[in-house]
Each structure stands twice: as structure tokens, then as C-alpha cells.
Design a protein around this motif. Structure first.
Motif, PDB file in Angstrom:
ATOM      1  N   THR A  59     101.661 -28.414 113.321  1.00  0.00           N
ATOM      2  CA  THR A  59     100.636 -29.348 112.849  1.00  0.00           C
ATOM      3  C   THR A  59     100.095 -28.856 111.511  1.00  0.00           C
ATOM      4  O   THR A  59     100.534 -27.830 110.981  1.00  0.00           O
ATOM      5  N   ASN A  61      97.388 -27.446 111.103  1.00  0.00           N
ATOM      6  CA  ASN A  61      96.645 -26.207 111.328  1.00  0.00           C
ATOM      7  C   ASN A  61      97.421 -25.139 112.081  1.00  0.00           C
ATOM      8  O   ASN A  61      96.944 -24.007 112.197  1.00  0.00           O
ATOM      9  N   ILE A  62      98.579 -25.482 112.604  1.00  0.00           N
ATOM     10  CA  ILE A  62      99.378 -24.507 113.358  1.00  0.00           C
ATOM     11  C   ILE A  62     100.840 -24.670 112.974  1.00  0.00           C
ATOM     12  O   ILE A  62     101.413 -25.760 113.106  1.00  0.00           O
ATOM     13  N   PHE A  79      98.087 -19.846 112.134  1.00  0.00           N
ATOM     14  CA  PHE A  79      97.089 -20.862 112.488  1.00  0.00           C
ATOM     15  C   PHE A  79      95.851 -20.774 111.613  1.00  0.00           C
ATOM     16  O   PHE A  79      95.546 -19.737 111.022  1.00  0.00           O
ATOM     17  N   TYR A  80      95.151 -21.879 111.547  1.00  0.00           N
ATOM     18  CA  TYR A  80      93.821 -21.944 110.944  1.00  0.00           C
ATOM     19  C   TYR A  80      92.962 -22.821 111.843  1.00  0.00           C
ATOM     20  O   TYR A  80      93.252 -23.998 112.041  1.00  0.00           O
ATOM     21  N   PHE A  81      91.898 -22.238 112.415  1.00  0.00           N
ATOM     22  CA  PHE A  81      90.989 -22.968 113.282  1.00  0.00           C
ATOM     23  C   PHE A  81      89.782 -23.419 112.464  1.00  0.00           C
ATOM     24  O   PHE A  81      89.054 -22.583 111.919  1.00  0.00           O
ATOM     25  N   GLU A  82      89.582 -24.722 112.373  1.00  0.00           N
ATOM     26  CA  GLU A  82      88.447 -25.252 111.627  1.00  0.00           C
ATOM     27  C   GLU A  82      87.131 -24.733 112.232  1.00  0.00           C
ATOM     28  O   GLU A  82      86.937 -24.793 113.452  1.00  0.00           O
ATOM     29  N   MET A  87      87.203 -25.157 119.869  1.00  0.00           N
ATOM     30  CA  MET A  87      88.421 -24.349 120.005  1.00  0.00           C
ATOM     31  C   MET A  87      89.402 -24.931 121.011  1.00  0.00           C
ATOM     32  O   MET A  87      90.580 -24.603 120.997  1.00  0.00           O
ATOM     33  N   SER A  89      91.140 -27.653 121.723  1.00  0.00           N
ATOM     34  CA  SER A  89      92.414 -28.279 121.382  1.00  0.00           C
ATOM     35  C   SER A  89      93.373 -27.278 120.750  1.00  0.00           C
ATOM     36  O   SER A  89      94.582 -27.320 120.984  1.00  0.00           O
ATOM     37  N   TYR A  90      92.842 -26.363 119.944  1.00  0.00           N
ATOM     38  CA  TYR A  90      93.691 -25.338 119.331  1.00  0.00           C
ATOM     39  C   TYR A  90      94.295 -24.411 120.391  1.00  0.00           C
ATOM     40  O   TYR A  90      95.492 -24.101 120.373  1.00  0.00           O
ATOM     41  N   HIS A  93      96.903 -26.057 122.385  1.00  0.00           N
ATOM     42  CA  HIS A  93      98.157 -26.171 121.623  1.00  0.00           C
ATOM     43  C   HIS A  93      98.938 -24.852 121.655  1.00  0.00           C
ATOM     44  O   HIS A  93     100.163 -24.849 121.791  1.00  0.00           O
ATOM     45  N   SER A 112      90.690 -17.396 112.618  1.00  0.00           N
ATOM     46  CA  SER A 112      90.149 -17.983 113.842  1.00  0.00           C
ATOM     47  C   SER A 112      88.751 -18.563 113.653  1.00  0.00           C
ATOM     48  O   SER A 112      88.290 -19.348 114.479  1.00  0.00           O
TER      49      SER A 112
END
Length: 284
Positions: A59, A61-62, A79-82, A87, A89-90, A93, A112
């Protein structure tokens, strides 16, 4: 990830499953479909390294790819976690990545935007609790160590720093990882680069060493260890009263975490790491 000595794998949060090539460098990230900014990628510098793409798992972000080491596949996840999004949904995934790739060998790295004492932060927030619980649930092992912030910048004349970038691996790879450290001299980003080595010599079809050994204890100077342990305990205000005053499960967990951190800091400063060097990885 590079397959030979001195090679580099870059887990690049904040950079559209598409592959881009430039001067022999391959970039694996989400295909640009107009759905937003791509913020995670894996960059491969070895033109001969066999890469498997996972477009359905990648995605904005991942980013997910597999590398072939002999007949075993290692999954790499950037990954990049907004910071302003939950958290859940991340993490769901990442569970899907582990489930659908079917690989027991996995390396994850990225930003993270979560704080936890387990990866160097002086405090633990709700996001940090969630992420730490997730890593434990999946049996992943944190590589973070040392005291250098992973995020460090100057804004308006003030310095802002934190420990929000993490690296974790599956247990079968832990004994093959060496030299994890935060590098302040590799990028101009407000996030420092993270480098570590993965020794692929011991990976074969049937077996991978299962060990948590990180330090070369035969070379330890135990007098120096005891001295440094006392110094760090004093710096962290850890005394016998810290233990005597424990009254709740939360206080017990916090004290155990603090003691583990003190011991790890002491080991890092006084005991050499084991030497198994083959593959260099970089995360930024």
C-alpha cells in the motif's frame, strides 16, 4: 537488501506494487494510482538479487517484498504509520502479510510514530503499548538499542528528538543480525538512518540458527560491566527502593522494562557484539 558483503537494503518510509529502475537500483513501492502520497518503499541495490513482489500486500504506507536466500525467502516490510490515524488497520495489515506470505523469516522496519520504553523512548504512549503488544503477539524481536534518537531535528531554534523508528525480526533471524545502530551521518532527513547486518551464510534449506545471542560474552570485561551497570542505574534512578515500592502489576511491568533497558544499555557499552557479517541493511 543486498546479497553480498557490504550490500545495502533500504527500508524507506516517506517516499507508487511497482518496480522502478535507475542506475541499477530497484525501488519497490505501491503503484501510483492517484490514491495519495506513497510513504514506504524498499530499495534494492543488488541487480542480481532475486526479488518477489507482493502487490496485493503493498500500500502507500506499507511496502512488502521477498528476497531469496538459497531456497529460503525472507520477507522485507517497510512501513510508515500516520501519527493521526489509529494503529488497528496497520497492525491488521502486518498480520495479513505474515499470514499470506507464509514465511517464518521476516524483517520489518519503519516509522511507527509510537513511543515505548522498549525501543528507547523515556515514556510509553497508547500507540506504543499497542505496537509492543502486537510485536509480542507475533513473536517478533526488537533490534533497537542504544541512546541515539531515531528522529532528530531543529525547528524554530529548538531541538526535537524521539525514538519512533523501529526494526524487528522473526526469531529465526535474530541470531543472524549484527551491528544494529542509528547513524547520524548518512542522510539529511530529520529521521536518522538505521543500519544492521544479516549474515546469510548460515541460512540453508533445512535449518536456520535459533539463538538470541547478541553479545560476545567471552570478550566481556565484567569489572567494567559492573562499574557501568552501577553508573546507569544511578542515572536512571533505579535503586532497591524502586523494587520495594512496587505495589501494582503496572508498576512491576514498568520496573522490569526499566531493568531490562538498563542491562541492555550496559551490555551495549561494555560487551562486543557477535561477529557474523554478510549483508548490510539500512532503514531510514
Amino acid at each position: 537488501m543486498h546479497g553480498g558483503p557490504g550490500g545495502v537494503a533500504t527500508f524507506l518510509p516517506e517516499l507508487s506494487s511497482g518496480e522502478a529502475r535507475q542506475s541499477g537500483i530497484r525501488v519497490f513501492q505501491c503503484a501510483d494510482d492517484g490514491s495519495g502520497t506513497v510513504k514506504a518503499a524498499v530499495i534494492v541495490f543488488d541487480a542480481d538479487l532475486h526479488i518477489t513482489q507482493y502487490p496485493k500486500l503493498t500500500t502507500n504506507n506499507i511496502s512488502v517484498v521477498g528476497i531469496r536466500v538459497r531456497s529460503r525467502e525472507i520477507i522485507l516490510v517497510s512501513f510508515y504509520f500516520e501519527p493521526n490515524l489509529p494503529m488497528d488497520s496497520y497492525l491488521a495489515h502486518l498480520r495479513r502479510v505474515q499470514r499470506e506470505t507464509g514465511s517464518r523469516s521476516i524483517v520489518i522496519g519503519g516509522d511507527s510514530n509510537a513511543k515505548c520504553v522498549w525501543w528507547g523512548s523515556p515514556v510509553t504512549d497508547r500507540r506504543g503499548e499497542e505496537l509492543h503488544g502486537f510485536l509480542e503477539d507475533l513473536g517478533l524481536c526488537l533490534l533497537n538499542q542504544g541512546e541515539t534518537p531515531t528522529f532528530d531535528t531543529i525547528r524554530g531554534g529548538e531541538r526535537y528528538s524521539s525514538y519512533i523508528d523501529i526494526t524487528a525480526v522473526s526469531p529465526d533471524l535474530l541470531g543472524l543480525v549484527d551491528g544494529w545502530r542509528v547513524r547520524e551521518d548518512l542522510t539529511n532527513s530529520d529521521h536518522n538512518a538505521i543500519t544492521f547486518l544479516i549474515n546469510t551464510k548460515h541460512i540453508n534449506t533445512n535449518t536456520i540458527r535459533h539463538t538470541t545471542r547478541k553479545y560476545f560474552t567471552k570478550k566481556a570485561n565484567w569489572a567494567q560491566f559492573r562499574e557501568k551497570l552501577g553508573q546507569i542505574k544511578t542515572q536512571e534512578h533505579f535503586t532497591i527502593d524502586t523494587i520495594k515500592n512496587i505495589q501494582t502489576h503496572a508498576q512491576l511491568d514498568s520496573t522490569i522494562t526499566q531493568l531490562n533497558d538498563i542491562i541492555q544499555k550496559t551490555c551495549t557499552k561494555t560487551i562486543p557484539l557477535t561477529k557474523h557479517r554478510e549483508v548490510l541493511a539500512m532503514q531510514t
